[in-house]
Design a protein around this motif. Structure first.
Motif, short mmCIF file in Angstrom:
data_model
loop_
_atom_site.label_atom_id
_atom_site.label_comp_id
_atom_site.label_asym_id
_atom_site.label_seq_id
_atom_site.Cartn_x
_atom_site.Cartn_y
_atom_site.Cartn_z
N LEU A 196 -16.91 -0.69 15.61
CA LEU A 196 -16.21 -1.20 14.41
C LEU A 196 -14.89 -0.47 14.21
N ARG A 197 -13.97 -1.20 13.58
CA ARG A 197 -12.67 -0.61 13.25
C ARG A 197 -12.44 -0.72 11.76
N VAL A 198 -11.75 0.28 11.20
CA VAL A 198 -11.60 0.39 9.75
C VAL A 198 -10.12 0.53 9.41
N MET A 199 -9.67 -0.21 8.39
CA MET A 199 -8.30 -0.03 7.91
C MET A 199 -8.29 1.15 6.93
N MET A 204 2.84 4.38 -3.00
CA MET A 204 1.76 4.80 -2.10
C MET A 204 1.65 3.86 -0.90
N GLN A 205 1.91 2.58 -1.14
CA GLN A 205 1.84 1.62 -0.02
C GLN A 205 2.92 1.90 1.02
N ALA A 206 4.02 2.47 0.54
CA ALA A 206 5.11 2.77 1.46
C ALA A 206 4.71 3.83 2.49
N ILE A 207 3.66 4.59 2.19
CA ILE A 207 3.18 5.61 3.14
C ILE A 207 2.61 4.91 4.39
N GLY A 208 2.15 3.67 4.19
CA GLY A 208 1.65 2.90 5.33
C GLY A 208 0.13 2.88 5.38
N GLU A 209 -0.38 2.11 6.31
CA GLU A 209 -1.82 2.08 6.54
C GLU A 209 -2.08 1.97 8.03
N ARG A 210 -3.31 2.18 8.40
CA ARG A 210 -3.56 2.34 9.83
C ARG A 210 -5.00 1.96 10.19
#
Ligand SMILES: [Fe+2]
Length: 280
Positions: free
Chosen positions: A154-157, A179-185
């Motif tokens: 499984l992969r998690v955002m 906070m969204q500008a920090i990004g996600e992965r």
């Protein structure tokens, strides 16, 4: 023939709990000599957390000790020591550190998260303020085989912005966007390490499991967090001034426990640079 005296520095330690934590009883001089560095690194990987009770290292000694163990990671904003405090008058990152009250590992937004953090206690809280740790290698290893098969790929955002809602349920739009500008992965749920061992990647940035409907996704994330942070795999360190505590950031999660924000609780942190990507 007279026997030749061989002096060898041996790492002295004792286990704290069966699945996590060892107390290192070697002296400050032995630690700073670097002679124990390989043994300390090995023990850290096995036990997740090492406690050096009241060893009372100065900032310079803490930096020196950290450098014996691997590649020293300076602070992104300069300096070698980061002051961990929720008192805004003492540190500029107090707001950012609010997320540290929830289970996490450091560096989920980076390709290669730090290997280890080292904290020295300078002032303790008048109440609360333990640091909690859990062993995510042991949590994986003790899962039922069937569940391991279900979750292995499984992969998690991971999203830093999702963790804002833990401590501020109704943020402003500006704050959310910041906070969204920090990004996600996107990260694997199960970290397959070079060593062949596996650990779980969870924490308050774990937002949703990919390819699974939202309710099921929440069930997986909450269920595994509950399992990994249960009594069996965790240890809560009650600080004394002078304690030094180090954790393997690649096989544990940690959190600060609530405390009196006016008590000036202060920890000084150094870090070891990461050596392994999430995607080995
Ligand atoms: Fe942290």
């Amino acid at each position: 023939m007279p026997a030749t005296a061989v002096t060898q520095t041996v790492l002295r330690s004792e286990e704290i709990r069966p699945a996590i934590g060892s107390r290192v009883l070697s002296s400050k001089q032995e630690l700073l000599s670097g002679a124990l560095a390989n043994d300390i690194r090995e023990l850290l990987q096995q036990r997740g957390v090492l406690v050096f009770p009241e060893v009372a290292l100065s900032d310079d000694e803490q930096i020196e000790f950290t450098k014996t163990l691997g590649k020293f990671q300076p602070e992104p904003r300069g300096g070698d020591i980061f002051k961990v405090t929720l008192d805004a008058s003492q540190g500029s990152s107090a707001e950012y550190l609010k997320g540290s009250l929830y289970w996490h590992l450091d560096g989920t937004m980076n390709d290669v998260p730090i290997l280890a953090s080292i904290l020295s206690s300078k002032k303790v809280a008048s109440w609360g303020g333990n640091t909690g740790f859990c062993n995510t290698y042991a949590a994986w290893e003790q899962l039922p085989e069937e569940q391991k098969r279900e979750i292995d790929d499984l992969r998690v955002m991971h999203s830093v912005w999702a963790s804002v809602f833990y401590y501020e349920p109704e943020p402003s739009l500006a704050k959310l966007k910041g906070m969204q500008a920090i990004g996600e992965r996107e990260l694997p749920l199960v970290w397959k390490h070079r060593s062949g061992r596996k650990s779980l990647i969870l924490g308050c940035t774990a937002h949703r499991v990919l390819g699974v409907e939202p309710a099921k996704s929440a069930e997986i994330i909450v269920g595994l967090r509950e399992w990994a942070t249960s009594e069996r795999f965790s240890y809560s360190h009650e600080w004394k001034v002078g304690d030094l505590v180090m954790w393997d950031n690649t096989g544990t999660m940690h959190r600060a426990e609530a405390y009196d924000l006016n008590s000036g609780r202060m920890l000084h942190r150094t870090k070891l640079a990461g050596e392994e990507s999430f995607f080995e």
